[in-house]
Design a protein around this motif. Sequence first.
Motif, PDB file in Angstrom:
ATOM      1  N   ILE A 112      34.092  50.022  39.501  1.00  0.00           N
ATOM      2  CA  ILE A 112      33.708  48.637  39.757  1.00  0.00           C
ATOM      3  C   ILE A 112      34.397  47.790  38.702  1.00  0.00           C
ATOM      4  CG2 ILE A 112      31.824  46.958  39.802  1.00  0.00           C
ATOM      5  CD1 ILE A 112      29.921  49.357  40.330  1.00  0.00           C
ATOM      6  N   ASP A 113      35.202  46.829  39.130  1.00  0.00           N
ATOM      7  CA  ASP A 113      35.782  45.845  38.215  1.00  0.00           C
ATOM      8  C   ASP A 113      35.154  44.507  38.523  1.00  0.00           C
ATOM      9  OD1 ASP A 113      37.424  47.774  37.135  1.00  0.00           O
ATOM     10  OD2 ASP A 113      39.264  47.027  38.053  1.00  0.00           O
ATOM     11  N   ILE A 114      34.650  43.837  37.483  1.00  0.00           N
ATOM     12  CA  ILE A 114      34.116  42.492  37.686  1.00  0.00           C
ATOM     13  C   ILE A 114      34.885  41.528  36.797  1.00  0.00           C
ATOM     14  CG2 ILE A 114      31.831  43.334  38.363  1.00  0.00           C
ATOM     15  CD1 ILE A 114      30.844  42.224  35.643  1.00  0.00           C
ATOM     16  N   THR A 115      35.238  40.403  37.386  1.00  0.00           N
ATOM     17  CA  THR A 115      36.042  39.407  36.692  1.00  0.00           C
ATOM     18  C   THR A 115      35.316  38.076  36.722  1.00  0.00           C
ATOM     19  OG1 THR A 115      38.081  40.528  37.337  1.00  0.00           O
ATOM     20  CG2 THR A 115      38.288  38.228  36.652  1.00  0.00           C
ATOM     21  N   GLU A 116      35.402  37.400  35.605  1.00  0.00           N
ATOM     22  CA  GLU A 116      34.835  36.062  35.491  1.00  0.00           C
ATOM     23  C   GLU A 116      35.800  35.076  36.128  1.00  0.00           C
ATOM     24  OE1 GLU A 116      33.180  33.264  31.878  1.00  0.00           O
ATOM     25  OE2 GLU A 116      34.662  34.786  31.413  1.00  0.00           O
ATOM     26  N   CYS A 117      35.294  34.240  37.019  1.00  0.00           N
ATOM     27  CA  CYS A 117      36.131  33.221  37.658  1.00  0.00           C
ATOM     28  C   CYS A 117      36.101  31.951  36.823  1.00  0.00           C
ATOM     29  CB  CYS A 117      35.634  32.919  39.072  1.00  0.00           C
ATOM     30  SG  CYS A 117      36.655  31.701  39.925  1.00  0.00           S
ATOM     31  N   LEU A 118      37.252  31.586  36.315  1.00  0.00           N
ATOM     32  CA  LEU A 118      37.387  30.328  35.581  1.00  0.00           C
ATOM     33  C   LEU A 118      38.120  29.348  36.485  1.00  0.00           C
ATOM     34  CD1 LEU A 118      38.531  31.758  32.131  1.00  0.00           C
ATOM     35  CD2 LEU A 118      36.223  31.081  32.804  1.00  0.00           C
ATOM     36  N   GLY A 119      37.570  28.180  36.657  1.00  0.00           N
ATOM     37  CA  GLY A 119      38.238  27.189  37.486  1.00  0.00           C
ATOM     38  C   GLY A 119      37.911  27.335  38.962  1.00  0.00           C
ATOM     39  N   ASP A 120      38.806  26.837  39.775  1.00  0.00           N
ATOM     40  CA  ASP A 120      38.604  26.774  41.219  1.00  0.00           C
ATOM     41  C   ASP A 120      38.746  28.155  41.861  1.00  0.00           C
ATOM     42  OD1 ASP A 120      40.246  26.213  44.049  1.00  0.00           O
ATOM     43  OD2 ASP A 120      38.521  24.903  43.706  1.00  0.00           O
ATOM     44  N   PHE A 121      37.709  28.588  42.560  1.00  0.00           N
ATOM     45  CA  PHE A 121      37.675  29.926  43.148  1.00  0.00           C
ATOM     46  C   PHE A 121      38.757  30.114  44.210  1.00  0.00           C
ATOM     47  CE2 PHE A 121      35.908  32.815  46.433  1.00  0.00           C
ATOM     48  CZ  PHE A 121      35.966  33.984  45.689  1.00  0.00           C
ATOM     49  N   GLU A 122      38.894  29.149  45.116  1.00  0.00           N
ATOM     50  CA  GLU A 122      39.880  29.283  46.188  1.00  0.00           C
ATOM     51  C   GLU A 122      41.305  29.289  45.631  1.00  0.00           C
ATOM     52  OE1 GLU A 122      40.492  27.033  50.261  1.00  0.00           O
ATOM     53  OE2 GLU A 122      38.417  27.712  50.014  1.00  0.00           O
ATOM     54  N   LYS A 123      41.537  28.512  44.602  1.00  0.00           N
ATOM     55  CA  LYS A 123      42.853  28.509  43.948  1.00  0.00           C
ATOM     56  C   LYS A 123      43.127  29.885  43.336  1.00  0.00           C
ATOM     57  CE  LYS A 123      45.713  25.867  40.813  1.00  0.00           C
ATOM     58  NZ  LYS A 123      45.824  24.720  39.920  1.00  0.00           N
ATOM     59  N   ASN A 124      42.098  30.504  42.768  1.00  0.00           N
ATOM     60  CA  ASN A 124      42.225  31.856  42.232  1.00  0.00           C
ATOM     61  C   ASN A 124      42.698  32.812  43.323  1.00  0.00           C
ATOM     62  OD1 ASN A 124      41.033  34.676  41.960  1.00  0.00           O
ATOM     63  ND2 ASN A 124      40.730  33.921  39.881  1.00  0.00           N
ATOM     64  N   LEU A 125      42.106  32.716  44.501  1.00  0.00           N
ATOM     65  CA  LEU A 125      42.506  33.585  45.612  1.00  0.00           C
ATOM     66  C   LEU A 125      43.962  33.355  45.998  1.00  0.00           C
ATOM     67  CD1 LEU A 125      39.379  33.333  47.948  1.00  0.00           C
ATOM     68  CD2 LEU A 125      39.968  35.199  46.380  1.00  0.00           C
ATOM     69  N   MET A 126      44.379  32.100  45.963  1.00  0.00           N
ATOM     70  CA  MET A 126      45.724  31.753  46.410  1.00  0.00           C
ATOM     71  C   MET A 126      46.815  32.145  45.408  1.00  0.00           C
ATOM     72  SD  MET A 126      44.628  28.221  48.322  1.00  0.00           S
ATOM     73  CE  MET A 126      46.224  27.519  48.306  1.00  0.00           C
ATOM     74  N   THR A 127      46.422  32.558  44.198  1.00  0.00           N
ATOM     75  CA  THR A 127      47.414  32.980  43.212  1.00  0.00           C
ATOM     76  C   THR A 127      47.536  34.502  43.138  1.00  0.00           C
ATOM     77  OG1 THR A 127      45.790  32.937  41.414  1.00  0.00           O
ATOM     78  CG2 THR A 127      47.089  30.932  41.787  1.00  0.00           C
ATOM     79  N   ARG A 128      46.872  35.188  44.017  1.00  0.00           N
ATOM     80  CA  ARG A 128      46.982  36.656  44.041  1.00  0.00           C
ATOM     81  C   ARG A 128      48.344  37.060  44.585  1.00  0.00           C
ATOM     82  NH1 ARG A 128      42.479  39.400  42.959  1.00  0.00           N
ATOM     83  NH2 ARG A 128      40.854  38.014  42.209  1.00  0.00           N
ATOM     84  N   ASP A 129      48.624  38.356  44.588  1.00  0.00           N
ATOM     85  CA  ASP A 129      49.958  38.815  44.967  1.00  0.00           C
ATOM     86  C   ASP A 129      50.233  38.685  46.462  1.00  0.00           C
ATOM     87  OD1 ASP A 129      48.166  40.845  45.624  1.00  0.00           O
ATOM     88  OD2 ASP A 129      49.231  42.422  44.556  1.00  0.00           O
ATOM     89  N   LEU A 130      49.397  39.262  47.288  1.00  0.00           N
ATOM     90  CA  LEU A 130      49.620  39.297  48.738  1.00  0.00           C
ATOM     91  C   LEU A 130      48.485  38.587  49.468  1.00  0.00           C
ATOM     92  CD1 LEU A 130      50.622  43.056  48.965  1.00  0.00           C
ATOM     93  CD2 LEU A 130      52.169  41.105  49.045  1.00  0.00           C
TER      94      LEU A 130
END
Length: 169
Positions: free
Chosen positions: A90-108
Amino acid sequence: MHENLIAKINSNRLVAKIKSLTSGYDVYIVGGFIPSIILGKEITDIDFIIKDDFREVLKILEKELGRKAILLGKHHPEKTYRFPTKLGLIDITECLGDFEKNLMTRDLTINSISYSLSRDEFIDPLDGLGDISKKILRFTSEESVLSDPVRLLRILRFISKFSDFQIED
């Protein structure tokens, strides 16, 4: 399609455990779990993002899982912690800033799909679910590759895992 997929996600023992422990918090599944479960691939780890109350959720998980979390990538602003369990990582990451923007900066795009444990719904800003159904591997953006060239190697790993997929030009 989504009702069956939601049932499949929620029936995963690791997801069910985390969902019960984090009830009332904004917890999301991200990363390769969703494509893997759709395509019937083996799942050995699940990545979660915590939007709010990160420290509180971390303490709950440490207490209920009976172990201290291991901090990964100490130099990254978004802290990621790992819990090895008998059911998987299980990996848990703290979301800093805009959540949807975080998703859009992923690799694929197929890794930019998120699933809300509290609302049983998908957040899919780049149509990763559509790309899975079309069997396409597509980078989220040119900038994502330029900022982290290792992602070019990762797409090759995905091709070996999802051999019937094509890389979008």
